[in-house]
Enzyme design. Structure first.
Site, mmCIF file in Angstrom:
data_model
loop_
_atom_site.group_PDB
_atom_site.id
_atom_site.type_symbol
_atom_site.label_atom_id
_atom_site.label_comp_id
_atom_site.label_asym_id
_atom_site.label_seq_id
_atom_site.Cartn_x
_atom_site.Cartn_y
_atom_site.Cartn_z
ATOM 1 N N TYR A 105 -14.215 -12.584 -11.235
ATOM 2 C CA TYR A 105 -15.205 -13.569 -10.776
ATOM 3 C C TYR A 105 -15.467 -14.582 -11.885
ATOM 4 O O TYR A 105 -15.270 -14.308 -13.065
ATOM 5 C CB TYR A 105 -16.477 -12.863 -10.317
ATOM 6 C CG TYR A 105 -16.297 -12.266 -8.939
ATOM 7 C CD1 TYR A 105 -16.758 -12.922 -7.811
ATOM 8 C CD2 TYR A 105 -15.601 -11.075 -8.768
ATOM 9 C CE1 TYR A 105 -16.551 -12.401 -6.541
ATOM 10 C CE2 TYR A 105 -15.392 -10.546 -7.502
ATOM 11 C CZ TYR A 105 -15.865 -11.216 -6.389
ATOM 12 O OH TYR A 105 -15.637 -10.709 -5.137
ATOM 13 N N GLU A 133 -8.862 1.276 -11.021
ATOM 14 C CA GLU A 133 -10.271 1.613 -11.216
ATOM 15 C C GLU A 133 -10.869 2.378 -10.036
ATOM 16 O O GLU A 133 -11.806 3.160 -10.226
ATOM 17 C CB GLU A 133 -11.076 0.338 -11.466
ATOM 18 C CG GLU A 133 -10.762 -0.303 -12.814
ATOM 19 C CD GLU A 133 -11.444 -1.635 -13.022
ATOM 20 O OE1 GLU A 133 -11.547 -2.079 -14.193
ATOM 21 O OE2 GLU A 133 -11.865 -2.266 -12.024
ATOM 22 N N GLY A 178 -8.667 2.863 -6.689
ATOM 23 C CA GLY A 178 -7.603 3.378 -5.837
ATOM 24 C C GLY A 178 -7.538 2.626 -4.527
ATOM 25 O O GLY A 178 -8.550 2.447 -3.848
ATOM 26 N N GLY A 226 -5.018 3.360 -1.918
ATOM 27 C CA GLY A 226 -4.672 4.239 -0.814
ATOM 28 C C GLY A 226 -5.824 5.094 -0.344
ATOM 29 O O GLY A 226 -6.057 5.244 0.860
ATOM 30 N N ASN A 261 -16.546 -5.047 -1.071
ATOM 31 C CA ASN A 261 -16.893 -6.045 -0.071
ATOM 32 C C ASN A 261 -15.674 -6.628 0.633
ATOM 33 O O ASN A 261 -15.803 -7.255 1.689
ATOM 34 C CB ASN A 261 -17.680 -7.179 -0.722
ATOM 35 C CG ASN A 261 -16.989 -7.722 -1.969
ATOM 36 O OD1 ASN A 261 -16.703 -6.961 -2.887
ATOM 37 N ND2 ASN A 261 -16.721 -9.007 -2.009
ATOM 38 N N TYR A 262 -14.475 -6.429 0.079
ATOM 39 C CA TYR A 262 -13.276 -7.015 0.679
ATOM 40 C C TYR A 262 -12.445 -5.971 1.413
ATOM 41 O O TYR A 262 -12.364 -4.811 1.016
ATOM 42 C CB TYR A 262 -12.401 -7.694 -0.388
ATOM 43 C CG TYR A 262 -12.708 -9.166 -0.535
ATOM 44 C CD1 TYR A 262 -12.257 -10.085 0.408
ATOM 45 C CD2 TYR A 262 -13.470 -9.631 -1.597
ATOM 46 C CE1 TYR A 262 -12.549 -11.430 0.289
ATOM 47 C CE2 TYR A 262 -13.774 -10.978 -1.721
ATOM 48 C CZ TYR A 262 -13.307 -11.871 -0.772
ATOM 49 O OH TYR A 262 -13.608 -13.210 -0.881
ATOM 50 N N TYR A 274 -8.492 -5.473 2.612
ATOM 51 C CA TYR A 274 -7.141 -5.978 2.351
ATOM 52 C C TYR A 274 -6.164 -5.353 3.343
ATOM 53 O O TYR A 274 -6.114 -4.137 3.515
ATOM 54 C CB TYR A 274 -6.711 -5.654 0.919
ATOM 55 C CG TYR A 274 -7.528 -6.372 -0.123
ATOM 56 C CD1 TYR A 274 -7.536 -7.765 -0.195
ATOM 57 C CD2 TYR A 274 -8.306 -5.662 -1.033
ATOM 58 C CE1 TYR A 274 -8.291 -8.426 -1.151
ATOM 59 C CE2 TYR A 274 -9.064 -6.317 -1.995
ATOM 60 C CZ TYR A 274 -9.053 -7.697 -2.045
ATOM 61 O OH TYR A 274 -9.805 -8.350 -2.988
ATOM 62 N N HIS A 325 -7.846 -13.649 -6.414
ATOM 63 C CA HIS A 325 -7.234 -12.436 -5.883
ATOM 64 C C HIS A 325 -5.769 -12.428 -6.329
ATOM 65 O O HIS A 325 -5.014 -13.335 -5.948
ATOM 66 C CB HIS A 325 -7.261 -12.406 -4.351
ATOM 67 C CG HIS A 325 -8.629 -12.409 -3.752
ATOM 68 N ND1 HIS A 325 -9.217 -11.274 -3.232
ATOM 69 C CD2 HIS A 325 -9.524 -13.408 -3.579
ATOM 70 C CE1 HIS A 325 -10.412 -11.579 -2.754
ATOM 71 N NE2 HIS A 325 -10.623 -12.876 -2.958
ATOM 72 N N ASP A 342 11.640 -1.798 -6.816
ATOM 73 C CA ASP A 342 12.784 -1.132 -7.449
ATOM 74 C C ASP A 342 14.020 -1.456 -6.607
ATOM 75 O O ASP A 342 14.380 -0.724 -5.686
ATOM 76 C CB ASP A 342 12.521 0.371 -7.517
ATOM 77 C CG ASP A 342 13.622 1.144 -8.229
ATOM 78 O OD1 ASP A 342 14.671 0.541 -8.538
ATOM 79 O OD2 ASP A 342 13.443 2.354 -8.453
ATOM 80 N N ASP A 365 17.759 -1.994 -5.319
ATOM 81 C CA ASP A 365 19.039 -1.277 -5.403
ATOM 82 C C ASP A 365 20.006 -1.982 -4.460
ATOM 83 O O ASP A 365 20.236 -1.522 -3.341
ATOM 84 C CB ASP A 365 18.877 0.191 -4.976
ATOM 85 C CG ASP A 365 18.655 1.121 -6.153
ATOM 86 O OD1 ASP A 365 18.477 0.614 -7.260
ATOM 87 O OD2 ASP A 365 18.648 2.345 -5.954
ATOM 88 N N ASP A 401 19.783 -0.493 -13.715
ATOM 89 C CA ASP A 401 18.892 -0.138 -12.615
ATOM 90 C C ASP A 401 17.616 -0.954 -12.822
ATOM 91 O O ASP A 401 16.821 -0.668 -13.717
ATOM 92 C CB ASP A 401 18.613 1.362 -12.658
ATOM 93 C CG ASP A 401 17.902 1.867 -11.410
ATOM 94 O OD1 ASP A 401 17.507 1.036 -10.574
ATOM 95 O OD2 ASP A 401 17.750 3.097 -11.281
#
Length: 664
Positions: free
Chosen positions: A314, A331, A333, A335, A412-413, A415, A468, A475, A477, A616
């Site tokens: 902010y 901070e 999570g 998921g 408050n958001y 996503y 934001h 990754d 391949d 890789d």
């Protein structure tokens, strides 16, 4: 307090999740290679309820911790070579990785979830794991509202009854404050909803309670003077928003024969795409083993793709706002803050829903219903077309996409995270930002003085400017794990043409050799294509096969490089980073960004300047936007969408969507 009692308190405090739905090494087993194996799981499947319970039991039985809490428990993935060699029905190692808080101490553990063995236990000093969403949120609420000094301060703001006040613990960031070093701190921002369901619109301004979570004590109050709590309308339900407009005529999405994708456990098969999907408690959606069936040959595109970190700083320097520089994945999570998706609203009625299971603060499994959905989408989009004026012939094919969606409510958001698979071999990532802007209560007479840092959106209410940023770990391949990174710069070439043409642009390609040279930023004055190629696989026309990372609209951080928040979110220094694969390099801001001094993650890794030739490779792409709020963003922001694509570049011999049938 013993474990069972603590777990009971955690369950009774679970409602608080909705508030923010924001040493030496000791080996206890011979080696990871001897970890137990289980038949029936895919190697990349998320931990299930029984496995979470096994982790808790194993650590409890080991006696290594006296009162363990779990900021993170997640799958520790097997080595890539084991995953690639796995066939359905084969046994697989099942190992969990856990971050454990035992009082003020932090430990990392790995646990064999088949035989319940603690494989490793290591104390990690001078770090602060992410917040505990029930234990610490409930603690902060109880400490703050019981404090007499705080009660007197809110009374001066017209809040005499604190029974419905909501106090949200916010990460404090890092600003080099010596007295805060080594302490586990949050700054509580409180709201007085006064009967409103949208407490975010009722901030108790100018009052911050600093809580030491380890000491379980409110250590100081920051009071910049009383301001009235905004009282304007803020609720979002239909009675509050007024008579609804006439709805459009119904649009039906019907698949009478059912979905055309197949689910085998967590593996998805659709059209010519194959991939594995799971929700990680910290990262959110993870897609793995992404491949495309090209004439009967299953060709790899990406080993794994996921979000890595989020940065929301902010832009108000006020003492009550300057610390609000959130790194949401590390901070809190992403998921584990996934919300139940609403059928017919969050996902169309042809969607298939997937549940998820994550560990509570106590480590016990908690089911998250409808945490993700998968659906096919057709809305009149065109895969390709051509009208031939000679003869009046039209050839056109409709485009159908497969969408894998989850939504996380982080404070408050809200996503929205969409992984979109297209029939032409493109993988698109869409991120939608909606929800409620954080607002600041102001005196009506002083509202103009805040215009540099925000925008007046309601009476006594300024929505504060902010950014934001989302960094994704890809990754890649491309037809195998040995890839190289190519930057195609589009350069103006002056010419002296007989017909008067003065200039054209040409492509100047560079195969980038090391990490430092692969730090790239979008520059409209110096456009470039970014490609990941397999130099050992030649396409039909003599070019190495590849995939292009194609950015959408984007922004760059405007914070100064020496600012503490920018140092903590160093991944925003560039839009693209390319690193050689390392299984420990998952989190772009480091494993422990909470109260970190910065410099961890991508800036630290790439300082080694490792080779990225025929290696890789992992691409790290950051997308974002500057949000200068407007009146139309209040009291809830219309969804703002960001995107990028991984699109084939010489991967196929010709347009792979030519075989889409003309009829639906």
């Amino acid at each position: 307090m013993d474990g069972p009692t603590r777990r009971g308190i955690a369950k009774t405090a679970a409602w608080l999740v909705g508030i923010i739905t924001f040493g030496g090494l000791l080996f206890l087993a011979l080696s990871d290679s001897m970890a137990g194996e289980e038949v029936g799981h895919h190697p990349l499947d998320p931990l299930d309820a029984q496995e979470y319970s096994t982790v808790v039991s194993a650590i409890d039985d080991s006696g290594l911790a006296t009162r363990p809490l779990y900021p993170l428990v997640t799958l520790q993935e097997p080595p890539k070579e084991q995953v690639r060699a796995w066939n359905e029905g084969d046994p697989v190692p099942r190992v969990a990785f856990a971050i454990v808080r035992d009082g003020p101490d932090t430990f990392e553990a790995t646990v064999d979830t088949v035989d319940g063995t603690v494989l490793s236990w290591e104390q990690i000093d001078n770090v602060q794991p992410g917040l505990l969403l029930t234990e610490e949120f409930a603690l902060v609420q109880s400490i703050v509202v019981a404090n007499r000094e705080w009660q007197a301060a809110v009374a001066l703001r017209g809040v005499s009854d604190v029974t419905d006040v909501v106090c949200v613990p916010n990460p404090v960031g890092y600003f080099g404050i010596e007295e805060d070093a080594g302490r586990r701190l949050v700054k509580a921002i409180c709201y007085a909803p006064s009967g409103s369901s949208n407490y975010w619109g009722r901030p108790i301004e100018g009052l911050i309670a600093v809580v030491d979570l380890d000491e379980r004590d409110l250590i100081r109050i920051i009071d910049t003077g009383p301001l009235p709590v905004p009282a304007g309308p803020v609720d979002l339900d239909e009675p509050a928003t007024g008579d609804p407009r006439q709805a459009p005529n119904a649009i039906s999405i019907v698949q009478p024969d059912g979905p055309s994708f197949e689910l085998s456990g967590r593996e998805v098969h659709w059209q010519k795409w194959n991939f594995h999907y799971r929700l990680d408690p910290r990262l959110g959606p993870v897609v793995s083993l992404v491949s495309y069936d090209d004439g009967g040959q299953r060709r790899s595109v990406m080993y794994q793709g996921s979000l890595s970190e989020v940065f929301i700083p902010y832009m108000d320097p006020d003492v009550g706002w300057g610390f609000r520089t959130y790194l949401d994945a590390g901070e809190t999570g992403v998921g584990r803050l996934a919300v139940p998706l609403q059928p017919d609203f969050d996902c169309p009625n042809n969607a298939v829903f997937l549940d998820a299971v994550f560990a509570a603060d106590t480590g016990e499994p908690v089911n998250h219903p409808r945490a993700a959905c998968i659906f096919e989408r057709f809305s009149g989009d065109i895969a390709w077309r051509h009208y031939e004026s000679v003869g009046g012939r039209t050839d056109v094919r409709p485009r159908t996409d497969l969408v894998v969606r989850s939504i996380s409510a982080i404070g408050n958001y809200d996503y929205i995270f969409d992984w979109v698979f297209r029939q032409d071999g493109t993988v698109r990532v869409d991120v939608g930002a909606t929800g409620i802007p954080q607002v600041k209560a102001v005196d009506e007479d002083a509202s103009g003085s805040h215009s540099a840092y925000g925008h007046l959106v309601a009476e006594h209410t300024v929505a504060v400017n902010h950014d934001h940023f989302f960094v994704f770990r890809l990754d890649v391949d491309v037809d195998g794990s040995k890839n190289s990174f190519v930057s195609d710069e589009l350069v103006t070439e002056t010419i002296d043409s007989a017909d008067g043409r003065k200039s054209v642009w040409v492509v100047e390609s560079t195969t980038v050799a090391n990490e430092r040279d692969a730090r790239m930023s979008i520059d409209s004055a110096s456009p470039a294509q970014w490609r990941f190629i397999n130099p050992d696989v030649e396409g039909a026309w003599g070019n190495p096969v590849g995939y292009e990372l194609k950015p959408g609209a984007n922004a760059v951080s405007l914070l100064s490089r020496d600012d503490f928040p920018q140092q903590r979110a160093g991944f925003t220094d560039h839009h693209l980073w390319v690193t050689p694969y390392d299984p420990d390099e998952i989190y772009a801001a480091g494993r422990y960004p909470n109260q970190s001094a910065g410099g961890e993650g991508l800036p630290s890794w790439t300082a080694e300047n490792r080779s990225i030739l025929d290696a890789d490779l992992v691409a790290w792409y950051t997308l974002g936007f500057h949000h200068a709020p407007r009146a139309e963003d209040w009291p809830v922001t219309p969804t703002i969408w960001l995107d990028f694509e991984l699109r084939p570049f010489d991967f196929f011999d010709r347009n792979p969507a030519l075989d889409i049938p003309a009829g639906r």
